[in-house]
Design a protein around this motif. Structure first.
Motif, mmCIF file in Angstrom:
data_model
loop_
_atom_site.group_PDB
_atom_site.id
_atom_site.type_symbol
_atom_site.label_atom_id
_atom_site.label_comp_id
_atom_site.label_asym_id
_atom_site.label_seq_id
_atom_site.Cartn_x
_atom_site.Cartn_y
_atom_site.Cartn_z
ATOM 1 N N ASP A 41 0.912 -1.114 -0.086
ATOM 2 C CA ASP A 41 0.178 -0.061 0.074
ATOM 3 C C ASP A 41 0.855 0.993 -0.049
ATOM 4 O O ASP A 41 0.725 2.138 -0.809
ATOM 5 C CB ASP A 41 -0.811 -0.041 1.212
ATOM 6 N N ARG A 42 1.923 1.265 0.855
ATOM 7 C CA ARG A 42 2.848 2.440 0.926
ATOM 8 C C ARG A 42 3.461 2.537 -0.214
ATOM 9 O O ARG A 42 3.724 3.663 -0.641
ATOM 10 C CB ARG A 42 3.771 2.396 2.150
ATOM 11 N N ALA A 43 4.053 1.518 -1.021
ATOM 12 C CA ALA A 43 4.910 1.438 -2.195
ATOM 13 C C ALA A 43 3.970 2.153 -3.259
ATOM 14 O O ALA A 43 4.329 2.916 -4.102
ATOM 15 C CB ALA A 43 5.292 0.345 -2.391
ATOM 16 N N VAL A 44 2.705 1.679 -3.320
ATOM 17 C CA VAL A 44 2.040 2.314 -4.659
ATOM 18 C C VAL A 44 1.550 3.730 -4.299
ATOM 19 O O VAL A 44 1.591 4.747 -5.250
ATOM 20 C CB VAL A 44 0.553 1.323 -4.606
ATOM 21 N N GLN A 45 1.275 4.119 -2.976
ATOM 22 C CA GLN A 45 0.677 5.438 -2.862
ATOM 23 C C GLN A 45 1.981 6.242 -2.911
ATOM 24 O O GLN A 45 1.890 7.267 -3.444
ATOM 25 C CB GLN A 45 0.081 5.421 -1.244
ATOM 26 N N SER A 46 3.159 6.059 -2.813
ATOM 27 C CA SER A 46 4.240 6.935 -2.891
ATOM 28 C C SER A 46 4.569 7.427 -4.186
ATOM 29 O O SER A 46 4.918 8.198 -4.521
ATOM 30 C CB SER A 46 5.470 6.461 -2.071
ATOM 31 N N ARG A 47 4.156 6.286 -5.273
ATOM 32 C CA ARG A 47 4.138 6.405 -6.785
ATOM 33 C C ARG A 47 3.385 7.259 -7.415
ATOM 34 O O ARG A 47 3.523 7.958 -8.364
ATOM 35 C CB ARG A 47 4.530 4.950 -7.261
ATOM 36 N N GLU B 96 0.658 10.422 -6.512
ATOM 37 C CA GLU B 96 0.051 11.542 -5.996
ATOM 38 C C GLU B 96 -1.419 11.589 -6.218
ATOM 39 O O GLU B 96 -1.502 12.189 -7.452
ATOM 40 C CB GLU B 96 0.645 12.729 -5.817
ATOM 41 N N SER B 97 -2.245 11.147 -5.582
ATOM 42 C CA SER B 97 -3.925 11.069 -5.955
ATOM 43 C C SER B 97 -4.554 11.102 -4.533
ATOM 44 O O SER B 97 -4.137 10.317 -3.710
ATOM 45 C CB SER B 97 -3.937 9.842 -6.860
ATOM 46 N N VAL B 98 -5.949 11.536 -4.788
ATOM 47 C CA VAL B 98 -6.886 11.329 -3.600
ATOM 48 C C VAL B 98 -7.448 9.830 -3.680
ATOM 49 O O VAL B 98 -7.704 9.417 -2.421
ATOM 50 C CB VAL B 98 -7.963 12.413 -3.839
ATOM 51 N N LEU B 99 -7.268 9.387 -4.804
ATOM 52 C CA LEU B 99 -7.980 7.926 -4.850
ATOM 53 C C LEU B 99 -6.916 7.019 -4.072
ATOM 54 O O LEU B 99 -5.616 6.929 -4.481
ATOM 55 C CB LEU B 99 -7.984 7.384 -6.398
ATOM 56 N N PRO B 100 -7.357 6.228 -3.062
ATOM 57 C CA PRO B 100 -6.485 5.138 -2.393
ATOM 58 C C PRO B 100 -5.724 4.093 -3.490
ATOM 59 O O PRO B 100 -6.329 3.157 -3.153
ATOM 60 C CB PRO B 100 -7.211 4.664 -1.024
ATOM 61 N N ARG B 101 -4.960 4.170 -4.290
ATOM 62 C CA ARG B 101 -4.775 3.248 -5.168
ATOM 63 C C ARG B 101 -3.817 2.135 -4.754
ATOM 64 O O ARG B 101 -4.158 1.136 -4.913
ATOM 65 C CB ARG B 101 -3.682 3.873 -6.356
ATOM 66 N N GLY B 102 -3.371 2.420 -3.382
ATOM 67 C CA GLY B 102 -2.495 1.258 -2.778
ATOM 68 C C GLY B 102 -3.523 0.255 -2.197
ATOM 69 O O GLY B 102 -3.277 -0.872 -2.511
ATOM 70 N N THR B 103 -4.637 1.025 -1.619
ATOM 71 C CA THR B 103 -5.537 -0.143 -1.044
ATOM 72 C C THR B 103 -6.379 -0.847 -2.158
ATOM 73 O O THR B 103 -6.624 -2.164 -2.001
ATOM 74 C CB THR B 103 -6.558 0.678 -0.170
ATOM 75 N N LEU B 104 -6.359 -0.241 -3.362
ATOM 76 C CA LEU B 104 -7.296 -0.677 -4.388
ATOM 77 C C LEU B 104 -6.649 -1.756 -4.946
ATOM 78 O O LEU B 104 -6.725 -2.851 -5.278
ATOM 79 C CB LEU B 104 -7.579 0.521 -5.324
ATOM 80 N N THR B 105 -5.247 -1.803 -5.168
ATOM 81 C CA THR B 105 -4.269 -2.535 -5.812
ATOM 82 C C THR B 105 -4.079 -3.812 -4.816
ATOM 83 O O THR B 105 -4.394 -4.934 -5.162
ATOM 84 C CB THR B 105 -2.793 -2.026 -5.727
ATOM 85 N N VAL B 106 -4.010 -3.696 -3.273
ATOM 86 C CA VAL B 106 -3.767 -4.696 -2.473
ATOM 87 C C VAL B 106 -5.227 -5.510 -2.574
ATOM 88 O O VAL B 106 -5.179 -6.628 -2.522
ATOM 89 C CB VAL B 106 -3.349 -4.381 -1.186
ATOM 90 N N ASN B 107 -6.168 -5.013 -2.526
ATOM 91 C CA ASN B 107 -7.837 -5.607 -2.519
ATOM 92 C C ASN B 107 -7.880 -6.266 -3.863
ATOM 93 O O ASN B 107 -8.427 -7.585 -3.576
ATOM 94 C CB ASN B 107 -8.676 -4.735 -2.187
ATOM 95 N N ALA B 108 -7.710 -5.683 -4.836
ATOM 96 C CA ALA B 108 -7.837 -6.535 -6.180
ATOM 97 C C ALA B 108 -6.760 -7.575 -6.375
ATOM 98 O O ALA B 108 -7.335 -8.852 -6.650
ATOM 99 C CB ALA B 108 -7.487 -5.349 -7.359
#
Length: 52
Positions: free
Chosen positions: A16-22, A24-36
């Motif tokens: 989650d932290r690795a994806v979010q650091s790459r 910069e968005s309001v959408l929680p892409r790290g959480t979305l990636t992990v859940n998918a």
């Protein structure tokens, strides 16, 4: 069981932290990636068990 849960939580947080650091968005892409990824893995394991 507890060790697997602890390792999974650490891995989930790290991804989650690795994806979010790459991204910069309001959408929680790290959480979305992990859940998918988790849903895909669970589906594959369930399908394999059902197939025998």
């Amino acid at each position: 069981m507890a060790l697997g849960g602890a390792a999974g939580a650490c891995l989930r947080y790290s991804v989650d932290r690795a994806v979010q650091s790459r991204h910069e968005s309001v959408l929680p892409r790290g959480t979305l990636t992990v859940n998918a990824a988790g849903s895909l893995l669970l589906g594959l394991v369930t399908g394999a068990v059902e197939a025998g």
